[in-house]
Design a protein around this motif. Structure first.
Motif, short mmCIF file in Angstrom:
data_model
loop_
_atom_site.label_atom_id
_atom_site.label_comp_id
_atom_site.label_asym_id
_atom_site.label_seq_id
_atom_site.Cartn_x
_atom_site.Cartn_y
_atom_site.Cartn_z
N SER A 7 0.83 -1.21 0.00
CA SER A 7 0.00 0.00 0.00
C SER A 7 0.86 1.26 0.00
CB SER A 7 -0.92 0.01 1.21
OG SER A 7 -1.81 -1.08 1.15
N ILE A 10 2.30 1.81 -3.50
CA ILE A 10 1.28 2.37 -4.40
C ILE A 10 1.07 3.86 -4.12
CG2 ILE A 10 -1.16 2.29 -5.04
CD1 ILE A 10 -0.94 -0.81 -4.43
N SER A 11 0.94 4.22 -2.86
CA SER A 11 0.67 5.63 -2.54
C SER A 11 1.87 6.54 -2.81
CB SER A 11 0.19 5.79 -1.10
OG SER A 11 1.23 5.48 -0.20
N TYR A 14 3.01 5.56 -7.39
CA TYR A 14 2.08 5.47 -8.51
C TYR A 14 1.20 6.70 -8.58
CZ TYR A 14 3.41 0.63 -9.34
OH TYR A 14 4.11 -0.50 -9.65
N THR A 16 -1.69 6.69 -10.33
CA THR A 16 -3.05 6.17 -10.26
C THR A 16 -3.05 4.95 -9.36
OG1 THR A 16 -2.69 4.78 -12.21
CG2 THR A 16 -3.63 6.96 -12.58
N GLY A 17 -4.17 4.67 -8.78
CA GLY A 17 -4.27 3.50 -7.92
C GLY A 17 -4.19 2.22 -8.72
N ASP A 19 -4.22 -2.24 -8.17
CA ASP A 19 -4.61 -3.29 -7.24
C ASP A 19 -3.41 -3.69 -6.39
OD1 ASP A 19 -5.33 -5.72 -6.02
OD2 ASP A 19 -6.63 -6.26 -7.69
N ARG A 20 -3.60 -3.71 -5.08
CA ARG A 20 -2.53 -4.05 -4.15
C ARG A 20 -1.93 -5.42 -4.45
NH1 ARG A 20 -0.03 -7.16 -1.53
NH2 ARG A 20 0.71 -7.02 0.55
#
Length: 159
Positions: A7, A10-11, A14, A16-17, A19-20
């Motif tokens: 998580s 990703i934060s 990235y 854009t979000g 999928d974890r």
């Protein structure tokens, strides 16, 4: 144990979000051992794993941002190629859970190369900032790596 979660990757790395589940723990650990451990040296790295509360600023402000981009770089080609197969004609049920169908296109090799180059550029810049911070903090367990030239190559050894 890793110094960053999927998580966090990703934060931090990235725009854009995603999928974890696309950020595998094995890739995080590999990137951490390949890039972060040598930058910190083995002794300091081991102490950080055992005593993370003693290094909160180092971890949150320097290690995590750097590591996030190395993880992204490690995953980038796989993510682009593996998710490109999920177009509306392949398996519409699976495509929605993995990637937005409207963006599932095969990216040309030149664009992939340029994207990877940019992500690595960010990662290495953050690695330089991480090293500078560690040196400035004068951590007792950190040893500045010694380097020497052998046959024109600079060899760096870390403890």
């Amino acid at each position: 144990m890793s110094l960053i979660s999927a998580s966090d990757v990703i934060s931090l790395a990235y725009l854009t979000g995603i999928d974890r589940s696309l950020v595998k723990d094995e890739v995080i650990i590999t990137a951490e051992l390949k890039y972060i451990k040598p930058a910190l040296t083995a002794t300091l790295y081991a102490d950080i794993l055992v005593n993370p509360a003693s290094y909160t600023t180092l971890i949150s402000d320097y290690i995590k941002p750097c590591l996030a981009f190395f993880v992204k770089a490690s995953l980038l080609n796989q993510q682009l190629l593996e998710t490109a197969q999920y177009t509306p004609g392949a398996d519409p049920a699976a495509s929605h859970s993995l990637i937005e169908v409207t963006t599932a296109v095969l990216i040309p090799p030149g664009h992939r190369r340029d994207t990877l180059k940019e992500v690595l550029s960010i990662a290495y810049a953050k690695l330089t900032i991480l090293r500078e911070y560690v040196i400035a903090q004068n951590y007792p367990l950190y040893t500045i790596p010694a380097s020497r030239r052998i046959a024109g190559f600079r060899i760096t050894t870390n403890s």
